[in-house]
Design a protein around this motif. Structure first.
Motif, PDB file in Angstrom:
ATOM      1  N   VAL A 187       0.831  -1.206   0.000  1.00  0.00           N
ATOM      2  CA  VAL A 187       0.000   0.000   0.000  1.00  0.00           C
ATOM      3  C   VAL A 187       0.867   1.259   0.000  1.00  0.00           C
ATOM      4  O   VAL A 187       0.550   2.237  -0.667  1.00  0.00           O
ATOM      5  CB  VAL A 187      -0.954  -0.008   1.216  1.00  0.00           C
ATOM      6  CG1 VAL A 187      -1.733   1.281   1.317  1.00  0.00           C
ATOM      7  CG2 VAL A 187      -1.887  -1.202   1.141  1.00  0.00           C
ATOM      8  N   THR A 188       1.971   1.240   0.729  1.00  0.00           N
ATOM      9  CA  THR A 188       2.804   2.445   0.864  1.00  0.00           C
ATOM     10  C   THR A 188       3.970   2.502  -0.115  1.00  0.00           C
ATOM     11  O   THR A 188       4.639   3.529  -0.205  1.00  0.00           O
ATOM     12  CB  THR A 188       3.369   2.543   2.290  1.00  0.00           C
ATOM     13  OG1 THR A 188       4.203   1.409   2.546  1.00  0.00           O
ATOM     14  CG2 THR A 188       2.263   2.629   3.315  1.00  0.00           C
ATOM     15  N   PHE A 189       4.223   1.429  -0.846  1.00  0.00           N
ATOM     16  CA  PHE A 189       5.397   1.364  -1.724  1.00  0.00           C
ATOM     17  C   PHE A 189       5.382   2.452  -2.796  1.00  0.00           C
ATOM     18  O   PHE A 189       6.356   3.187  -2.964  1.00  0.00           O
ATOM     19  CB  PHE A 189       5.479  -0.027  -2.362  1.00  0.00           C
ATOM     20  CG  PHE A 189       6.687  -0.229  -3.222  1.00  0.00           C
ATOM     21  CD1 PHE A 189       7.940  -0.331  -2.659  1.00  0.00           C
ATOM     22  CD2 PHE A 189       6.580  -0.317  -4.602  1.00  0.00           C
ATOM     23  CE1 PHE A 189       9.067  -0.521  -3.437  1.00  0.00           C
ATOM     24  CE2 PHE A 189       7.684  -0.506  -5.396  1.00  0.00           C
ATOM     25  CZ  PHE A 189       8.940  -0.606  -4.806  1.00  0.00           C
ATOM     26  N   VAL A 190       4.288   2.579  -3.513  1.00  0.00           N
ATOM     27  CA  VAL A 190       4.205   3.567  -4.601  1.00  0.00           C
ATOM     28  C   VAL A 190       4.251   4.997  -4.060  1.00  0.00           C
ATOM     29  O   VAL A 190       5.002   5.822  -4.588  1.00  0.00           O
ATOM     30  CB  VAL A 190       2.967   3.313  -5.483  1.00  0.00           C
ATOM     31  CG1 VAL A 190       2.783   4.420  -6.500  1.00  0.00           C
ATOM     32  CG2 VAL A 190       3.094   1.961  -6.180  1.00  0.00           C
ATOM     33  N   PRO A 191       3.494   5.352  -3.006  1.00  0.00           N
ATOM     34  CA  PRO A 191       3.622   6.716  -2.484  1.00  0.00           C
ATOM     35  C   PRO A 191       5.023   7.048  -1.974  1.00  0.00           C
ATOM     36  O   PRO A 191       5.490   8.175  -2.141  1.00  0.00           O
ATOM     37  CB  PRO A 191       2.603   6.769  -1.341  1.00  0.00           C
ATOM     38  CG  PRO A 191       1.617   5.718  -1.653  1.00  0.00           C
ATOM     39  CD  PRO A 191       2.376   4.651  -2.371  1.00  0.00           C
ATOM     40  N   ILE A 192       5.701   6.077  -1.374  1.00  0.00           N
ATOM     41  CA  ILE A 192       7.068   6.329  -0.903  1.00  0.00           C
ATOM     42  C   ILE A 192       7.987   6.595  -2.091  1.00  0.00           C
ATOM     43  O   ILE A 192       8.795   7.530  -2.063  1.00  0.00           O
ATOM     44  CB  ILE A 192       7.583   5.151  -0.045  1.00  0.00           C
ATOM     45  CG1 ILE A 192       6.904   5.153   1.319  1.00  0.00           C
ATOM     46  CG2 ILE A 192       9.093   5.226   0.134  1.00  0.00           C
ATOM     47  CD1 ILE A 192       7.226   3.956   2.175  1.00  0.00           C
ATOM     48  N   LEU A 193       7.878   5.789  -3.136  1.00  0.00           N
ATOM     49  CA  LEU A 193       8.727   6.001  -4.316  1.00  0.00           C
ATOM     50  C   LEU A 193       8.420   7.324  -5.008  1.00  0.00           C
ATOM     51  O   LEU A 193       9.336   8.035  -5.435  1.00  0.00           O
ATOM     52  CB  LEU A 193       8.575   4.850  -5.305  1.00  0.00           C
ATOM     53  CG  LEU A 193       9.330   3.575  -4.976  1.00  0.00           C
ATOM     54  CD1 LEU A 193       9.117   2.542  -6.066  1.00  0.00           C
ATOM     55  CD2 LEU A 193      10.798   3.826  -4.780  1.00  0.00           C
ATOM     56  N   ALA A 194       7.147   7.679  -5.118  1.00  0.00           N
ATOM     57  CA  ALA A 194       6.780   8.946  -5.764  1.00  0.00           C
ATOM     58  C   ALA A 194       7.302  10.134  -4.961  1.00  0.00           C
ATOM     59  O   ALA A 194       7.850  11.086  -5.526  1.00  0.00           O
ATOM     60  CB  ALA A 194       5.268   9.034  -5.924  1.00  0.00           C
ATOM     61  N   THR A 195       7.153  10.067  -3.646  1.00  0.00           N
ATOM     62  CA  THR A 195       7.662  11.135  -2.781  1.00  0.00           C
ATOM     63  C   THR A 195       9.182  11.195  -2.850  1.00  0.00           C
ATOM     64  O   THR A 195       9.769  12.291  -2.880  1.00  0.00           O
ATOM     65  CB  THR A 195       7.193  10.918  -1.335  1.00  0.00           C
ATOM     66  OG1 THR A 195       5.770  10.800  -1.319  1.00  0.00           O
ATOM     67  CG2 THR A 195       7.630  12.060  -0.436  1.00  0.00           C
TER      68      THR A 195
END
Length: 188
Positions: free
Chosen positions: A102-110
């Protein structure tokens, strides 16, 4: 209904607790595992499994750092790094779950946006520019190597270090407040 059944917790936490008891390895299974047998004497040191004021914040910081910087095999890495750093192993392994599907994509985008901002990839550097013009070399692979990769790596490092420091501080503060409350309750 017996007294033991009425004392047993109910609800979602009880189900999670029952699931964990069935799936979390015991000391005996770790000792019996043929892959872990050579290092079992190091892994099973009781000090690494106790919850105390220094090992828990170290475990939180280490788990956040490993969870963000290493998206794959982060639990094993956190457990191995907890040994020389004298961090609490269950806390280090559990905290790596900050990086999940769930948090992988938001962490990479940030991380990409933060790295992009830190490296200032939009501005031309006088003299020798850091990155060539992406429009001239519009290939996807070139973008990943020239801009996306470095920006994401820099962003991940910054996020991991910052969140690890915050996690260490917050955990230490919570630990201190919890102990202070226990002492107040003991005095009264």
């Amino acid at each position: 209904m017996t007294a033991a059944d009425s004392a047993k917790p109910t609800g979602p936490f009880a189900r999670a607790s029952d699931w964990a008891r069935g799936h979390v390895p015991t000391r005996e299974t770790i000792e019996a595992n043929r892959f872990l047998r050579p290092v079992a004497h190091r892994i099973l040191v009781p000090a690494l499994w106790r919850f105390h004021r220094r090992s828990v914040p170290r475990g939180v910081a280490l788990g956040i750092l490993a969870g963000i910087l290493f998206p794959f095999a982060h639990m094993a890495l956190a457990a191995v790094l907890a040994l020389p750093l004298r961090a609490n192993v269950p806390t280090a392994v559990g905290t790596t779950l900050i990086n999940n599907p769930v948090t992988f994509v938001p962490i990479l985008a940030t991380a990409y946006r933060l790295g992009h901002w830190v490296l200032r990839l939009d501005h031309q550097v006088p003299g020798h520019p850091l990155v060539t013009n992406v429009k001239a070399n519009s290939g996807w692979l070139h973008w990943v190597v020239a801009q996306g990769g470095p920006a994401t790596i820099v962003g991940l490092v910054l996020i991991a270090v910052t969140l690890s420091i915050i996690g260490y501080g917050v955990t230490s503060l919570i630990w201190r407040l919890r102990i202070a409350r226990k002492w107040r309750n003991r005095r009264s």
